[in-house]
Design a protein around this motif. Structure first.
Motif, mmCIF file in Angstrom:
data_model
loop_
_atom_site.group_PDB
_atom_site.id
_atom_site.type_symbol
_atom_site.label_atom_id
_atom_site.label_comp_id
_atom_site.label_asym_id
_atom_site.label_seq_id
_atom_site.Cartn_x
_atom_site.Cartn_y
_atom_site.Cartn_z
ATOM 1 N N GLY A 110 0.862 -1.195 0.000
ATOM 2 C CA GLY A 110 0.000 0.000 0.000
ATOM 3 C C GLY A 110 0.885 1.227 0.000
ATOM 4 O O GLY A 110 1.736 1.401 0.898
ATOM 5 N N GLU A 142 -9.016 -8.998 3.098
ATOM 6 C CA GLU A 142 -8.993 -9.742 1.835
ATOM 7 C C GLU A 142 -7.609 -9.668 1.177
ATOM 8 O O GLU A 142 -7.160 -10.645 0.580
ATOM 9 N N GLY A 168 -0.343 10.843 7.395
ATOM 10 C CA GLY A 168 0.778 10.368 6.587
ATOM 11 C C GLY A 168 1.724 11.477 6.128
ATOM 12 O O GLY A 168 2.945 11.330 6.211
HETATM 13 P P1 NDP Z 1 -4.739 4.791 2.236
HETATM 14 O O1 NDP Z 1 -6.205 4.918 2.053
HETATM 15 O O2 NDP Z 1 -3.908 5.995 1.966
HETATM 16 O O3 NDP Z 1 -4.212 3.560 1.355
HETATM 17 C C1 NDP Z 1 -4.176 3.623 0.030
HETATM 18 C C2 NDP Z 1 -3.334 2.459 -0.474
HETATM 19 O O4 NDP Z 1 -4.047 1.241 -0.321
HETATM 20 C C3 NDP Z 1 -3.022 2.666 -1.911
HETATM 21 O O5 NDP Z 1 -1.739 2.167 -2.127
HETATM 22 C C4 NDP Z 1 -4.077 1.801 -2.563
HETATM 23 O O6 NDP Z 1 -3.606 1.361 -3.803
HETATM 24 C C5 NDP Z 1 -4.191 0.628 -1.603
HETATM 25 N N1 NDP Z 1 -5.473 -0.050 -1.719
HETATM 26 C C6 NDP Z 1 -6.705 0.492 -1.582
HETATM 27 N N2 NDP Z 1 -7.662 -0.430 -1.767
HETATM 28 C C7 NDP Z 1 -7.013 -1.589 -2.045
HETATM 29 C C8 NDP Z 1 -7.454 -2.903 -2.331
HETATM 30 N N3 NDP Z 1 -8.752 -3.235 -2.360
HETATM 31 N N4 NDP Z 1 -6.524 -3.845 -2.577
HETATM 32 C C9 NDP Z 1 -5.213 -3.543 -2.541
HETATM 33 N N5 NDP Z 1 -4.722 -2.316 -2.258
HETATM 34 C C10 NDP Z 1 -5.619 -1.350 -2.009
HETATM 35 O O7 NDP Z 1 -4.443 4.162 3.668
HETATM 36 P P2 NDP Z 1 -3.809 4.887 4.925
HETATM 37 O O8 NDP Z 1 -2.377 5.120 4.651
HETATM 38 O O9 NDP Z 1 -4.683 6.010 5.349
HETATM 39 O O10 NDP Z 1 -3.969 3.730 6.003
HETATM 40 C C11 NDP Z 1 -3.069 2.618 6.031
HETATM 41 C C12 NDP Z 1 -3.014 2.114 7.463
HETATM 42 O O11 NDP Z 1 -2.456 3.131 8.295
HETATM 43 C C13 NDP Z 1 -4.381 1.789 8.062
HETATM 44 O O12 NDP Z 1 -4.229 0.680 8.896
HETATM 45 C C14 NDP Z 1 -4.711 3.030 8.869
HETATM 46 O O13 NDP Z 1 -5.602 2.786 9.935
HETATM 47 C C15 NDP Z 1 -3.328 3.396 9.388
HETATM 48 N N6 NDP Z 1 -3.167 4.782 9.797
HETATM 49 C C16 NDP Z 1 -3.550 5.788 8.959
HETATM 50 C C17 NDP Z 1 -3.366 7.122 9.349
HETATM 51 C C18 NDP Z 1 -3.680 8.242 8.404
HETATM 52 O O14 NDP Z 1 -3.306 9.370 8.706
HETATM 53 N N7 NDP Z 1 -4.323 8.036 7.274
HETATM 54 C C19 NDP Z 1 -2.807 7.485 10.667
HETATM 55 C C20 NDP Z 1 -2.341 6.352 11.421
HETATM 56 C C21 NDP Z 1 -2.551 5.054 10.998
HETATM 57 P P3 NDP Z 1 -4.533 1.221 -5.107
HETATM 58 O O15 NDP Z 1 -5.744 2.073 -4.935
HETATM 59 O O16 NDP Z 1 -3.619 1.641 -6.182
HETATM 60 O O17 NDP Z 1 -4.815 -0.234 -5.112
#
Ligand code: NDP
Length: 327
Positions: free
Chosen positions: A22, A85, A131
């Protein structure tokens, strides 16, 4: 316990590859920080857009399953609702004994939606930060606080590895607090489900009384949060504490705040927080959210619409348009 840079040893990651799955908010920032800390990183992503971005940033960017197979440490940084998944289909088949599975939120492990095999370490480093700031604060050398937890220690070295990863992403520079997956999940969900509704409710109450008493909505809204004074107060509170920031206000304000806080009874609010905690504890919130996802977010759309049409949000939008020329 709170850990800092001197408690973490990056050399435990020597010879190991971290696969960041991701490349979104957290994924990109954590991958860049790790690489700048000298850690070997590959990126795994589904679609071409984000994968291309990772390539432009100079990473070896692969399909998710290939990256997971290459990594000795696998960061699962896709949205929490799709993580199970992705994990089942592409990560679990590629985990080897002694690998490390890393999360930045405890949700899926706490609610048993991801059940890693017994022979891998399962760790959490959850930045209390968006992030983009994870990257900018690393670049500024300041770091950002996180919660660190170990849910499964198959190798006997899970804590040392988690600490090294926390250092690699730049968190130990600010301080990392040790907890559990369950605690991280609870404080995070309770901020969202209890604190934010209470704050919004408090603001709405002030808005409704002031408007009912003839104060124009744009004056009410700019005082509430659009002027950013409130944001500044919260920032000062984080730096100097609640009492430490009070002297920045007039003495009338200080007296008003402290004396009227005596009049406010927060006890009844506890029932609201406890009810939210009960729904988190017994899994009913997690079940509700899964069911909502099955319905393609229909309730979430309806809730957005309801709020968009509220007097409060309309006043906010109109005031923003007047103050900043924004729609
Ligand atoms: P994002 O929504 O930014 O993640 C997006 C990424 O996930 C992209 O690389 C996207 O790639 C991929 N993705 C989305 N859907 C799918 C799918 N169905 N299959 C495969 N890949 C997928 O996530 P965050 O960075 O916000 O969150 C990541 C983790 O960090 C989570 O556990 C969250 O709780 C945690 N977190 C987040 C914070 C924040 O500030 N946002 C703060 C602290 C923790 P593509 O669409 O190209 O497939």
């Amino acid at each position: 316990r709170v850990y800092y840079d001197e408690d973490a040893d990056l050399s435990v990651l020597d010879g190991r590859t971290v696969a960041v799955i991701g490349y979104g908010n957290q994924g990109r920032s954590q991958a860049l920080n790790l690489r700048d800390s000298g850690v070997e990183v590959v990126v795994g992503n589904r679609s071409d857009d984000y994968r291309e971005r990772a390539r432009e940033d100079g990473f070896d960017a692969l399909p998710i399953d290939e990256a997971a197979a290459e990594g000795d440490v696998v960061f699962l940084l896709v949205p929490d609702e799709v993580a199970p998944e992705v994990y089942e289909g592409k990560i679990e088949p590629n985990l080897a004994s002694g690998d490390v599975l890393y999360f930045s939120h405890g949700y899926n492990v706490t609610f048993d939606r991801i059940r890693p095999p017994d022979d891998v370490d399962v760790v959490l480093v959850a930045p209390r930060m968006a992030g983009t700031s994870v990257r900018t604060l690393y670049e500024a050398g300041e770091g950002f606080p996180s919660i660190l937890a170990v849910n499964q220690d198959a190798t006997g070295e899970a804590t040392a590895t988690a600490l090294a990863l926390a250092k690699g992403i730049g968190s130990t520079a600010a301080g990392v607090v040790e907890g559990t997956f369950d605690m991280e999940t609870k404080v995070d969900l309770l901020s969202e489900q209890a604190l934010v509704p209470m704050l919004m409710g408090a603001m709405r109450a002030k808005f409704e009384v002031e408007v009912a008493n003839g104060i124009p909505p744009e004056i009410v809204m700019s005082e509430l949060y659009l002027s950013k004074e409130l944001a500044e107060i919260f920032e000062l509170m984080a730096e100097e504490g609640f009492l430490g920031q009070l002297p920045y206000h007039s003495t009338t304000s200080q007296y008003g705040q402290l004396s009227r806080a005596e009049e406010f009874d927060h006890e009844p609010l506890k029932a609201f927080v406890e009810e939210r905690l009960r729904e988190i504890d017994d899994g009913s919130f997690a079940r509700e959210w899964s069911a909502e996802r099955q319905r393609d977010g229909a309730t979430l759309d309806r809730l957005y619409e309801k709020h968009r049409e509220s007097e409060f949000v309309r006043a906010e939008q109109e005031t923003m348009a007047k103050l900043f020329g924004r729609d």
